[in-house]
Design a protein around this motif. Structure first.
Motif, short mmCIF file in Angstrom:
data_model
loop_
_atom_site.label_atom_id
_atom_site.label_comp_id
_atom_site.label_asym_id
_atom_site.label_seq_id
_atom_site.Cartn_x
_atom_site.Cartn_y
_atom_site.Cartn_z
N GLY A 1 0.79 -1.24 0.00
CA GLY A 1 0.00 0.00 0.00
C GLY A 1 0.81 1.28 0.00
N SER A 2 2.13 1.16 -0.09
CA SER A 2 2.94 2.39 0.03
C SER A 2 3.10 3.12 -1.30
N SER A 3 2.62 2.53 -2.41
CA SER A 3 2.69 3.28 -3.68
C SER A 3 1.68 2.72 -4.68
N GLY A 4 1.60 3.33 -5.84
CA GLY A 4 0.83 2.83 -6.98
C GLY A 4 -0.62 2.51 -6.65
N LEU A 5 -1.05 1.30 -7.02
CA LEU A 5 -2.45 0.91 -6.84
C LEU A 5 -2.81 0.86 -5.35
N GLY A 6 -1.87 0.38 -4.53
CA GLY A 6 -2.15 0.21 -3.09
C GLY A 6 -2.49 1.52 -2.42
N PHE B 1 7.14 -4.99 6.55
CA PHE B 1 7.55 -6.41 6.48
C PHE B 1 7.63 -6.83 5.02
N ASP B 2 8.36 -7.93 4.82
CA ASP B 2 8.58 -8.45 3.48
C ASP B 2 7.68 -9.69 3.32
N VAL B 3 6.87 -9.72 2.26
CA VAL B 3 5.94 -10.85 2.11
C VAL B 3 6.66 -12.16 1.80
N THR B 4 7.96 -12.09 1.52
CA THR B 4 8.69 -13.34 1.29
C THR B 4 9.22 -13.94 2.60
N PRO C 1 1.81 6.03 -14.53
CA PRO C 1 2.48 6.51 -15.73
C PRO C 1 3.12 5.36 -16.52
N LYS C 2 3.13 5.51 -17.84
CA LYS C 2 3.74 4.52 -18.72
C LYS C 2 4.53 5.28 -19.80
N PRO C 3 5.54 4.64 -20.40
CA PRO C 3 6.30 5.31 -21.45
C PRO C 3 5.41 5.69 -22.64
N THR D 1 7.82 -13.43 -4.66
CA THR D 1 7.19 -12.22 -4.13
C THR D 1 5.69 -12.19 -4.45
N LYS D 2 5.36 -12.28 -5.74
CA LYS D 2 3.95 -12.00 -6.09
C LYS D 2 3.06 -13.22 -5.84
N PHE D 3 3.48 -14.42 -6.22
CA PHE D 3 2.60 -15.58 -5.97
C PHE D 3 2.72 -16.09 -4.54
N THR E 1 -1.26 -5.78 -3.02
CA THR E 1 -0.84 -5.16 -4.30
C THR E 1 0.69 -5.16 -4.42
N VAL E 2 1.34 -6.19 -3.91
CA VAL E 2 2.82 -6.19 -3.99
C VAL E 2 3.26 -6.39 -5.43
N ARG E 3 4.34 -5.70 -5.79
CA ARG E 3 4.84 -5.79 -7.16
C ARG E 3 6.21 -6.47 -7.15
N PRO E 4 6.38 -7.50 -7.97
CA PRO E 4 7.69 -8.16 -8.02
C PRO E 4 8.66 -7.34 -8.85
N PRO F 1 -5.57 -5.65 -13.51
CA PRO F 1 -5.46 -4.39 -14.27
C PRO F 1 -4.75 -4.60 -15.61
N GLY F 2 -5.01 -3.66 -16.53
CA GLY F 2 -4.26 -3.61 -17.78
C GLY F 2 -3.07 -2.68 -17.61
N PHE F 3 -3.07 -1.60 -18.33
CA PHE F 3 -1.93 -0.66 -18.30
C PHE F 3 -2.32 0.57 -17.49
N ALA G 1 1.03 -1.62 4.67
CA ALA G 1 2.26 -2.38 4.91
C ALA G 1 3.03 -2.56 3.62
N SER G 2 4.34 -2.59 3.74
CA SER G 2 5.24 -2.92 2.63
C SER G 2 6.61 -3.10 3.28
N ARG G 3 7.65 -3.37 2.48
CA ARG G 3 8.97 -3.54 3.10
C ARG G 3 9.42 -2.28 3.84
N ASN G 4 9.01 -1.09 3.33
CA ASN G 4 9.50 0.17 3.92
C ASN G 4 8.39 1.11 4.36
N1 LIG Z 1 0.85 -0.57 -12.62
C1 LIG Z 1 0.46 -1.32 -13.66
O1 LIG Z 1 0.45 -0.88 -14.84
C2 LIG Z 1 0.01 -2.74 -13.43
C3 LIG Z 1 -0.59 -3.45 -14.47
C4 LIG Z 1 -1.01 -4.77 -14.26
C5 LIG Z 1 -0.80 -5.36 -13.03
N2 LIG Z 1 -0.18 -4.65 -12.04
C6 LIG Z 1 0.05 -5.32 -10.77
O2 LIG Z 1 -0.47 -4.52 -9.73
C7 LIG Z 1 0.31 -4.70 -8.54
C8 LIG Z 1 0.71 -3.35 -8.00
O3 LIG Z 1 1.45 -2.66 -8.97
P1 LIG Z 1 1.86 -1.13 -8.74
O4 LIG Z 1 2.11 -0.57 -10.10
O5 LIG Z 1 0.90 -0.48 -7.84
O6 LIG Z 1 3.28 -1.33 -8.01
P2 LIG Z 1 4.18 -0.28 -7.18
O7 LIG Z 1 3.71 1.12 -7.32
O8 LIG Z 1 5.58 -0.61 -7.54
O9 LIG Z 1 3.90 -0.73 -5.65
C9 LIG Z 1 4.29 -1.99 -5.23
C10 LIG Z 1 4.16 -2.09 -3.72
O10 LIG Z 1 4.63 -3.38 -3.32
C11 LIG Z 1 5.52 -3.23 -2.20
N3 LIG Z 1 6.40 -4.39 -2.21
C12 LIG Z 1 7.23 -4.81 -3.21
N4 LIG Z 1 7.85 -5.94 -2.85
C13 LIG Z 1 7.41 -6.26 -1.61
C14 LIG Z 1 7.69 -7.32 -0.70
N5 LIG Z 1 8.57 -8.29 -1.00
N6 LIG Z 1 7.06 -7.32 0.50
C15 LIG Z 1 6.17 -6.34 0.84
N7 LIG Z 1 5.87 -5.32 0.01
C16 LIG Z 1 6.48 -5.28 -1.19
C17 LIG Z 1 6.19 -1.86 -2.45
O11 LIG Z 1 6.70 -1.21 -1.31
P3 LIG Z 1 8.19 -1.46 -0.69
O12 LIG Z 1 9.17 -1.15 -1.77
O13 LIG Z 1 8.23 -0.56 0.51
O14 LIG Z 1 8.21 -2.92 -0.29
C18 LIG Z 1 4.96 -1.06 -2.93
O15 LIG Z 1 4.17 -0.67 -1.81
C19 LIG Z 1 1.48 -5.61 -8.93
O16 LIG Z 1 1.15 -6.94 -8.60
C20 LIG Z 1 1.54 -5.47 -10.44
O17 LIG Z 1 2.08 -6.59 -11.07
C21 LIG Z 1 0.20 -3.36 -12.20
#
Ligand SMILES: NC(=O)c1ccc[n+]([C@@H]2O[C@H](COP(=O)([O-])OP(=O)(O)OC[C@H]3O[C@@H](n4cnc5c(N)ncnc54)[C@H](OP(=O)(O)O)[C@@H]3O)[C@@H](O)[C@H]2O)c1
Length: 232
Positions: A15-20, A61-64, A182-184, A109-111, A85-88, A177-179, A37-40
């Protein structure tokens, strides 16, 4: 506002960035109590609280790590909904050149992260509550260079349907989700071919997580939010 999330405690892991964080902001606006929660996450407590706009709790905490998950969940206590919503850490790559170590870490990480977090959190989740995992359209739609993400997402969707049966009455769903911005520039250009002609925002995708938490008759479902990208 009349919403079933008022005063409900939602743990958002990733939940510290992006979708979360977009889910955190939306749910907080509906009166939910937010735990991020997230690693940081705890190191960013002040900034995250400001971004969400309400009092929040944060845990790092780290989900791994089974041990880190267990320690944190004891402090967090009972919850109504779990959102993951953790991202690998993996970039698209041709199958022939994929670094196997990175591919396995991404799965870890993700699965396995989602899997073991749910297993440990289970006893503290309200039986009328829910779990919302995250996948992505890679898997349902095959893209070049996305083989690792495709298998992770497919495995997670199968886990969702299995758990919807085993964990009922707790509901278990997935957002795919799809895309998301921000994206390039090149991706923005590609998105003009989608039925809905554009990529979307984290705020828009957050509405789907809210829907799945609130929809008391929905379980074992993957809700795709991709502007039709998987159809072209
Ligand atoms: N954004 C897209 O375009 C998109 C498209 C399709 C699917 N998705 C999926 O949506 C999910 C979220 O994506 P996002 O773009 O929101 O990602 P993001 O902005 O990079 O955020 C990922 C979050 O996961 C945390 N995290 C990463 N590794 C972790 C770990 N080992 N343990 C605990 N927390 C961890 C990060 O915080 P810390 O660094 O503090 O751990 C952060 O809070 C992902 O599963 C991604 O594959 C995203």
């Amino acid at each position: 506002m009349n919403t079933s999330l008022k005063n409900k405690k939602i743990l958002i892991v990733g939940g510290s960035s992006g979708l979360g964080i977009a889910v955190a902001k939306h749910a907080s606006g509906l009166g939910a109590k937010i735990v991020i929660a997230s690693r940081n996450a705890s190191e960013k407590h002040g900034a995250l609280g400001e971004a969400v706009g309400h009092n929040i709790e944060t845990y790092s905490f780290d989900v791994t790590s089974q041990g880190e998950i267990s320690t944190a969940l004891k402090k967090i206590g009972d919850i109504d909904h779990l959102v993951i919503t953790v991202r690998p850490n993996i970039n698209p790559a041709p199958f022939e050149t994929i670094d196997i170590k990175l591919a396995k870490e991404a799965f870890e990480t993700k699965f396995w992260g989602q899997y073991q977090l749910i297993q440990q959190a289970l006893k503290g989740i309200n039986r009328k509550g829910s779990i919302v995992m995250t996948t992505g359209i890679a898997g349902e739609k095959i893209f070049n260079n996305f083989s690792t993400m495709a298998i992770i997402n497919s495995a997670t969707e199968t886990l969702c349907r299995s758990l919807a049966i085993e964990l009922a009455p707790i509901r278990v769903n997935v957002v795919s989700p799809g895309f998301v911005a921000p994206k390039p520039e090149a991706v923005e250009e590609y998105a003009k071919k989608f039925p809905l002609k554009k990529i979307t925002t984290a705020e828009k995708v957050a509405e789907t997580y809210i829907y799945l938490m609130e929809s008391s008759y929905t379980t074992g479902t993957s809700v795709v939010i991709d502007g039709g990208a998987r159809l072209i």
